[in-house]
Motif scaffolding. Structure first.
Motif, PDB file in Angstrom:
ATOM      1  N   ALA A  90       0.831  -1.204   0.000  1.00 39.87           N
ATOM      2  CA  ALA A  90       0.000   0.000   0.000  1.00 39.87           C
ATOM      3  C   ALA A  90       0.869   1.260   0.000  1.00 39.87           C
ATOM      4  O   ALA A  90       0.604   2.216  -0.739  1.00 39.87           O
ATOM      5  CB  ALA A  90      -0.924  -0.004   1.214  1.00 39.87           C
ATOM      6  N   VAL A  91       1.918   1.266   0.810  1.00 46.24           N
ATOM      7  CA  VAL A  91       2.836   2.407   0.830  1.00 46.24           C
ATOM      8  C   VAL A  91       3.483   2.581  -0.539  1.00 46.24           C
ATOM      9  O   VAL A  91       3.592   3.703  -1.065  1.00 46.24           O
ATOM     10  CB  VAL A  91       3.921   2.211   1.911  1.00 46.24           C
ATOM     11  CG1 VAL A  91       5.027   3.255   1.774  1.00 46.24           C
ATOM     12  CG2 VAL A  91       3.298   2.284   3.303  1.00 46.24           C
ATOM     13  N   ASN A  92       3.893   1.477  -1.124  1.00 51.25           N
ATOM     14  CA  ASN A  92       4.549   1.544  -2.423  1.00 51.25           C
ATOM     15  C   ASN A  92       3.608   2.061  -3.509  1.00 51.25           C
ATOM     16  O   ASN A  92       4.015   2.818  -4.388  1.00 51.25           O
ATOM     17  CB  ASN A  92       5.067   0.159  -2.808  1.00 51.25           C
ATOM     18  CG  ASN A  92       6.088   0.216  -3.909  1.00 51.25           C
ATOM     19  OD1 ASN A  92       7.145   0.805  -3.752  1.00 51.25           O
ATOM     20  ND2 ASN A  92       5.768  -0.377  -5.052  1.00 51.25           N
ATOM     21  N   SER A  93       2.361   1.648  -3.462  1.00 49.59           N
ATOM     22  CA  SER A  93       1.391   2.117  -4.440  1.00 49.59           C
ATOM     23  C   SER A  93       1.233   3.631  -4.358  1.00 49.59           C
ATOM     24  O   SER A  93       1.105   4.316  -5.385  1.00 49.59           O
ATOM     25  CB  SER A  93       0.040   1.430  -4.221  1.00 49.59           C
ATOM     26  OG  SER A  93       0.142   0.032  -4.435  1.00 49.59           O
ATOM     27  N   GLY A  94       1.253   4.157  -3.129  1.00 47.42           N
ATOM     28  CA  GLY A  94       1.190   5.609  -2.968  1.00 47.42           C
ATOM     29  C   GLY A  94       2.401   6.300  -3.560  1.00 47.42           C
ATOM     30  O   GLY A  94       2.279   7.341  -4.214  1.00 47.42           O
ATOM     31  N   LYS A  96       4.256   5.227  -6.022  1.00 48.39           N
ATOM     32  CA  LYS A  96       4.152   5.149  -7.481  1.00 48.39           C
ATOM     33  C   LYS A  96       3.285   6.285  -8.028  1.00 48.39           C
ATOM     34  O   LYS A  96       3.624   6.911  -9.040  1.00 48.39           O
ATOM     35  CB  LYS A  96       3.548   3.802  -7.893  1.00 48.39           C
ATOM     36  CG  LYS A  96       4.524   2.646  -7.976  1.00 48.39           C
ATOM     37  CD  LYS A  96       3.798   1.398  -8.421  1.00 48.39           C
ATOM     38  CE  LYS A  96       4.754   0.249  -8.657  1.00 48.39           C
ATOM     39  NZ  LYS A  96       5.504   0.358  -9.904  1.00 48.39           N
ATOM     40  N   ARG A  97       2.169   6.540  -7.357  1.00 45.63           N
ATOM     41  CA  ARG A  97       1.250   7.580  -7.839  1.00 45.63           C
ATOM     42  C   ARG A  97       1.846   8.972  -7.693  1.00 45.63           C
ATOM     43  O   ARG A  97       1.544   9.866  -8.482  1.00 45.63           O
ATOM     44  CB  ARG A  97      -0.082   7.482  -7.099  1.00 45.63           C
ATOM     45  CG  ARG A  97      -0.938   6.294  -7.521  1.00 45.63           C
ATOM     46  CD  ARG A  97      -2.354   6.416  -6.996  1.00 45.63           C
ATOM     47  NE  ARG A  97      -2.401   6.321  -5.549  1.00 45.63           N
ATOM     48  CZ  ARG A  97      -2.556   5.183  -4.875  1.00 45.63           C
ATOM     49  NH1 ARG A  97      -2.655   4.043  -5.535  1.00 45.63           N
ATOM     50  NH2 ARG A  97      -2.597   5.172  -3.552  1.00 45.63           N
ATOM     51  N   VAL A  98       2.678   9.160  -6.686  1.00 44.73           N
ATOM     52  CA  VAL A  98       3.298  10.473  -6.471  1.00 44.73           C
ATOM     53  C   VAL A  98       4.431  10.718  -7.466  1.00 44.73           C
ATOM     54  O   VAL A  98       4.542  11.797  -8.062  1.00 44.73           O
ATOM     55  CB  VAL A  98       3.818  10.597  -5.021  1.00 44.73           C
ATOM     56  CG1 VAL A  98       4.676  11.839  -4.864  1.00 44.73           C
ATOM     57  CG2 VAL A  98       2.652  10.627  -4.046  1.00 44.73           C
TER      58      VAL A  98
END
Length: 216
Positions: A90-94, A96-98
């Motif tokens: 979940a942290v990594n997905s955030g 990626k979006r940033v």
């Protein structure tokens, strides 16, 4: 080999980050090695890249099985391991979006890649595969050292395979490894504080799953 799409990533947007200046030369060299490698080695790398995460799920189950004969602290950590992996993802997905880093196979003029290049908007940094693999390995290390060492070796192989098949820069997988460890280690250690709950649960109806009668 799958031909890499030309250009600089159409549809990714002008603000998308270009990571090629960090280690694009190393990425291009690795993809060249894959292009010249024996077919059996490329197939092994491609299959591991695509399906290898299943092994980490199996090792996590093995960690739980080992913890059944250990104290409640290790069982609490073993139970937390899957949640630590999900949290790291979940942290990594955030991130990626940033950051929105364009995939190297869309950014660099490589001739071909073993794996088809992900669609535009499927960002590269950090690597989800590396995050999952290293988060699982870090959690398992805190449950059972030999399982953790096996998972760590598998995680390194997973990270390397993602560059070999052409879908990530080396810095993508290095950052993914770091995110996985930094998220999983404190969460797994924190889970050990649930020792009293696990100890009490071992005397209840779930004692068989938690290792009833294991040493304190």
């Amino acid at each position: 080999m799958t031909a890499a799409p030309p250009g600089t990533g159409s549809g990714t947007g002008a603000l998308a980050f270009d990571g090629s200046g960090i280690d694009g030369g190393l990425y291009t060299r690795v993809v060249g090695w894959a292009d010249a490698a024996p077919p059996w080695l490329d197939r092994l790398a491609a299959d591991w890249s695509a399906y290898g995460l299943v092994l980490f799920a199996v090792l996590t189950v093995c960690g739980w099985a080992r913890a059944r004969g250990a104290g409640p602290v290790l069982m609490a950590r073993a139970l937390a391991a899957p949640f630590a992996v999900v949290a790291a993802y979940a942290v990594n997905s955030g991130l990626k979006r940033v950051i929105e880093e364009v995939r190297p196979c869309r950014q660099l003029p490589v001739r071909a890649t073993l794996e088809g290049c992900p669609v535009a908007g499927d960002w590269s940094f950090p690597s989800n595969h590396a995050v999952i693999a290293f988060a699982a390995a870090a959690s398992l290390w805190l449950v059972h050292r030999r399982l953790g060492a096996a998972a760590l070796a598998a995680a390194v192989a997973m990270a390397a395979s993602r560059v070999w098949v052409g879908v990530h820069y080396p810095h993508d997988v290095a950052a993914g490894a770091l995110v996985g460890v930094l998220v999983a280690v404190p969460l797994t250690l924190l889970a050990g504080r649930a020792e009293p709950l696990v100890g009490r649960a071992r005397g209840g109806p779930f004692g068989g799953l938690l290792g009833a009668g294991a040493r304190a």
